[in-house]
Design an enzyme around this catalytic site. Structure first.
Site, PDB file in Angstrom:
ATOM      1  N   TYR A  61      10.440  -3.742   4.076  1.00  0.00           N
ATOM      2  CA  TYR A  61       9.422  -4.330   4.482  1.00  0.00           C
ATOM      3  C   TYR A  61       9.493  -6.032   3.909  1.00  0.00           C
ATOM      4  CZ  TYR A  61       6.642  -0.688   6.211  1.00  0.00           C
ATOM      5  OH  TYR A  61       6.067   0.732   7.112  1.00  0.00           O
ATOM      6  N   LEU A 232      -4.082   0.052  15.582  1.00  0.00           N
ATOM      7  CA  LEU A 232      -4.738  -1.408  16.280  1.00  0.00           C
ATOM      8  C   LEU A 232      -4.048  -1.701  17.757  1.00  0.00           C
ATOM      9  CD1 LEU A 232      -6.557  -3.107  13.362  1.00  0.00           C
ATOM     10  CD2 LEU A 232      -7.736  -1.457  15.659  1.00  0.00           C
TER      11      LEU A 232
END
Length: 325
Positions: A61, A232
């Site tokens: 990341y 989401l």
């Protein structure tokens, strides 16, 4: 927030996980700034304010910067480490020079990756280490050797996988000294394969479903915690622009808005509540650094309990864009 003892099923008492992928700026080795640190601090503070005690990382990341920034947060808040659960992943090698993206579950790579993760985080141990994506060249004995050494040294307490099917998990577990406790997969109202796989048995439409036959049931019966990444769906149903989105997404976004208004809650809580309604007790990993959006997720567990079967199926069929068989 009290942390429950880590078990196969109850990784923590936090039904939501904050994904830390947004921390650190660009996806290259460009140095992060103090602004990036402040942004991450605000995100962690917002998460903790709504009861989130579990944080999800990966060594790739932001080219490691997400973990470095989180390490700065830990250093600046003595005692925080013992109050939270930290999960990270390894196994993906990002492109460099002439090399493409590749996967590596070798003993040497796992050991080197964990040492790098711990150094960036500034901690002596990980609560959970996940293997990020399946490596076609995996030799389970090497994974087992790495896991055993990491466990014995106290560097990693528990192990799991991400994006794996039943056969891949079973193949690994034959060589492991202890069971895998988690499997993180993409699941959302925009990525419905995890539900479609269940309803399309003996249906022609099932040939277009790519989730993993029996994966939901297998993880439930084996007490493997299912985690949902991108739950989401990049905000498609909770405020992002719908330009260019198919009608089923637009229609479902309107339905989510209607339910949120009726229940006096947020759209995020409805979207996450729909996922959490599943009896597998799926654990959503929310991937935003926006404090307002994080706090908007607070009511998700309550909405999962309040959501009726009719509401759940109405959302599902709307998001599918076609009726059930």
């Amino acid at each position: 927030m009290k942390i429950m003892p880590l078990q196969k099923r109850n990784i923590s008492d936090s039904r939501l996980v904050l994904g830390c992928m947004p921390f650190g700026g660009e996806w290259d080795r460009t140095p992060y700034t103090q602004e990036h640190v402040v942004e991450a601090e605000r995100a962690v503070e917002a998460a903790r304010s709504i009861g989130i005690t579990m944080f999800d990382h990966a060594d790739i990341y932001r080219a490691g910067k997400a973990e470095e920034i989180f390490g700065r947060i830990l250093k600046g808040q003595p005692g925080l480490r013992e109050q939270i659960v930290i999960q990270s992943k390894c196994g993906i090698c990002l492109p460099e020079d002439t090399l493409p993206t590749r996967f590596d579950f070798s003993y040497a790579h796992i050991m080197e990756s964990v040492d790098g993760i711990l150094k960036r985080l500034g901690t002596e141990y990980l609560d959970i280490l996940l293997l990020h994506r399946p490596d076609p060249l995996v030799e389970p004995e090497e994974v087992a050797k790495a896991f055993s050494k990491l466990k014995a040294s106290g560097k990693v307490r528990h192990f799991g996988v991400s994006n794996m099917n039943v056969s891949q998990i079973q193949f690994l577990e034959r060589s492991l000294a202890e069971p895998l406790i988690a499997n993180q997969l993409e699941m959302s109202l925009a990525h419905l394969h995890f539900i479609d796989q269940t309803v399309h048995v003996n249906q022609q439409a099932g040939t277009n479903v790519h989730f993993g036959e029996g994966l939901m049931e297998f993880c439930q019966t084996q007490d493997i915690q299912l985690q949902a990444w991108s739950p989401l769906a990049q905000g498609r149903f909770s405020g992002s622009s719908l330009d260019g989105q198919p009608e089923r997404i637009r229609q479902t976004a309107e339905l989510v808005q209607k339910l949120a208004a009726e229940k006096e809650t947020t759209r995020e809580a409805i979207v996450l509540g729909w996922i959490m309604k599943h009896p597998a007790r799926i654990q959503p990993v929310i991937g935003t650094a926006n404090p307002a959006r994080i706090k908007a997720c607070q009511d998700a567990e309550r909405q999962s309990e309040l959501m009726t079967r009719d509401e759940w199926y109405t959302l599902y069929v709307s998001a599918r864009g076609e009726k059930l068989p």
